[in-house]
Enzyme design. Sequence first.
Site, PDB file in Angstrom:
ATOM      1  N   ASP A 180      -0.162  10.124  14.582  1.00  0.00           N
ATOM      2  CA  ASP A 180       0.406   9.209  13.595  1.00  0.00           C
ATOM      3  C   ASP A 180       1.178   8.361  14.416  1.00  0.00           C
ATOM      4  O   ASP A 180       1.487   8.553  15.511  1.00  0.00           O
ATOM      5  CB  ASP A 180       1.558  10.343  12.630  1.00  0.00           C
ATOM      6  N   SER A 185      -8.354   7.786  -3.827  1.00  0.00           N
ATOM      7  CA  SER A 185      -7.311   7.566  -4.789  1.00  0.00           C
ATOM      8  C   SER A 185      -7.898   7.579  -6.023  1.00  0.00           C
ATOM      9  O   SER A 185      -8.962   7.025  -6.265  1.00  0.00           O
ATOM     10  CB  SER A 185      -6.422   6.962  -4.496  1.00  0.00           C
ATOM     11  N   TYR A 198      -4.356  -2.639  -2.128  1.00  0.00           N
ATOM     12  CA  TYR A 198      -4.345  -1.111  -1.741  1.00  0.00           C
ATOM     13  C   TYR A 198      -5.584  -0.702  -2.326  1.00  0.00           C
ATOM     14  O   TYR A 198      -6.385   0.311  -1.834  1.00  0.00           O
ATOM     15  CB  TYR A 198      -3.037  -0.551  -2.323  1.00  0.00           C
ATOM     16  N   LYS A 257      -9.231   1.463  -0.348  1.00  0.00           N
ATOM     17  CA  LYS A 257      -9.875   2.688  -0.791  1.00  0.00           C
ATOM     18  C   LYS A 257     -11.246   2.338  -1.197  1.00  0.00           C
ATOM     19  O   LYS A 257     -12.061   3.362  -0.664  1.00  0.00           O
ATOM     20  CB  LYS A 257      -9.151   3.430  -1.800  1.00  0.00           C
ATOM     21  N   ASN A 300       7.898   6.031  -6.840  1.00  0.00           N
ATOM     22  CA  ASN A 300       6.930   6.736  -7.609  1.00  0.00           C
ATOM     23  C   ASN A 300       8.040   7.663  -8.628  1.00  0.00           C
ATOM     24  O   ASN A 300       9.095   7.899  -8.330  1.00  0.00           O
ATOM     25  CB  ASN A 300       5.970   7.848  -6.716  1.00  0.00           C
ATOM     26  N   ARG A 349      -0.150  10.465 -16.648  1.00  0.00           N
ATOM     27  CA  ARG A 349      -0.820  10.766 -15.581  1.00  0.00           C
ATOM     28  C   ARG A 349      -1.282  12.165 -15.202  1.00  0.00           C
ATOM     29  O   ARG A 349      -0.779  13.034 -16.075  1.00  0.00           O
ATOM     30  CB  ARG A 349       0.144  10.159 -14.452  1.00  0.00           C
TER      31      ARG A 349
END
Length: 343
Positions: free
Chosen positions: A31, A124, A149, A153, A198, A230
Amino acid sequence: MKLLVTGGAGYIGSHTTAFLAEAGHDVAVLDNLSRTNRSVLAGLADILGRSVPFFQTDVRDAKGLDRVFEGRGFDAVLHFAALKAVGESVHRPAAFYDNNVAGTVSLLEAMDRHGCDSIVFSSSCTVYGEPDTLPVTEESPIKPATSPYGATKQMCERILADVAATGRVRSISLRYFNPIGAHPSGKIGELLVDGPSNLVPYLARAAAGATGPVPVFGTDYPTPDGTAIRDYIDIMDLAEAHGAALGRLVSRVGASSEAINVGTGTGRSVFEVIAAFEHATGVSVPTNHVARRSGDVPAVWADPAVAESLLGWRTKRTLEQSLRTVWQWQTRTTPAAQPSDAP
Ligand code: NAD
Ligand code: WQD
């Protein structure tokens, strides 16, 4: 298996690392710490009773990757490292393409140089945009991306498919729906380096009095209660899906490049999530009804049948169980939070 987890100090990567290491795999974390910090590594060590090998490296750094791969014989890579904030991607598109797309290419080149041929990629549900039919299956059309974004993906999935067609790499792209929750130990959870954006982290913070009321973005959607729907999946269910995907990859079953939905199969509205949180924790959540958030779709949830048939995986945790772990994690960071007389 010997596994390399990129982005392993992030939210999903750290929980997956905990799960895979507890399942007996030999896991190393890479990371660059751009969106997390070392406290996550300390939490992981606490859970596992030993530290996890850690490399502070950027996936775009070819020489750094060579040092990580050299002599370690990784059987597979789990590639979580990416920038993920949709709104930020609109303001910094080049940074997102560089980090997420160039980062994935750099990683694939390093895998090729070092003879590692299996990768699980964090994709995603955003690739589906606003779906025409629900639930979303893997056959649902990939819509033109509405954010940089989302485009990263889609591009990474395409790159993985093209690379797989050479016969040298096998990949599974897991299309996550909305991950929530924290490790049941309470020792790792979702760090909010840039504040909550979120829904679930926001409502936990608001319940703890650490922010103002939760803005409910839109109460005029064409859904039963007017709020958007969702598919919220528990972080440990999600971690387990990676174990199942690895099993499929290394046993060389199926096509060399696959994309699989990872969700519960049940859609929940914003109001339902708030009510479930209050019920699960006994703490009330202040809310404020505001206009729709730009770019939000009214409803999206997964058909998880392919995951069940190909991976032998399905979710086990309930929404309320997940929300209790969110609250446990939240109260570790704001110990003053107290239950109220909410329902
Ligand atoms: P996160 O930000 O918590 O974790 C990502 C980690 O990657 C961070 O620790 C960050 O420091 C690291 N990183 C970023 N760029 C890097 C680079 N160039 N080199 C090395 N490390 C780098 O995010 P997360 O929620 O754990 O997401 C993990 C993956 O899952 C991402 O690819 C994300 O796009 C994807 N995803 C997330 C969600 C979600 O809602 N959380 C949903 C669908 C897909
Ligand atoms: C959930 C619902 C909001 C915050 C994002 C990414 C997606 C994927 C998962 C990475 C929506 C509503 C939210 C708030 C609210 N990530 N909401 N008040 O937008 O579904 O998905 O994470 O790949 O690409 O877009 O998740 O948690 O932000 O929103 O009312 O303060 O909660 O409008 O209906 P989203 P979210």
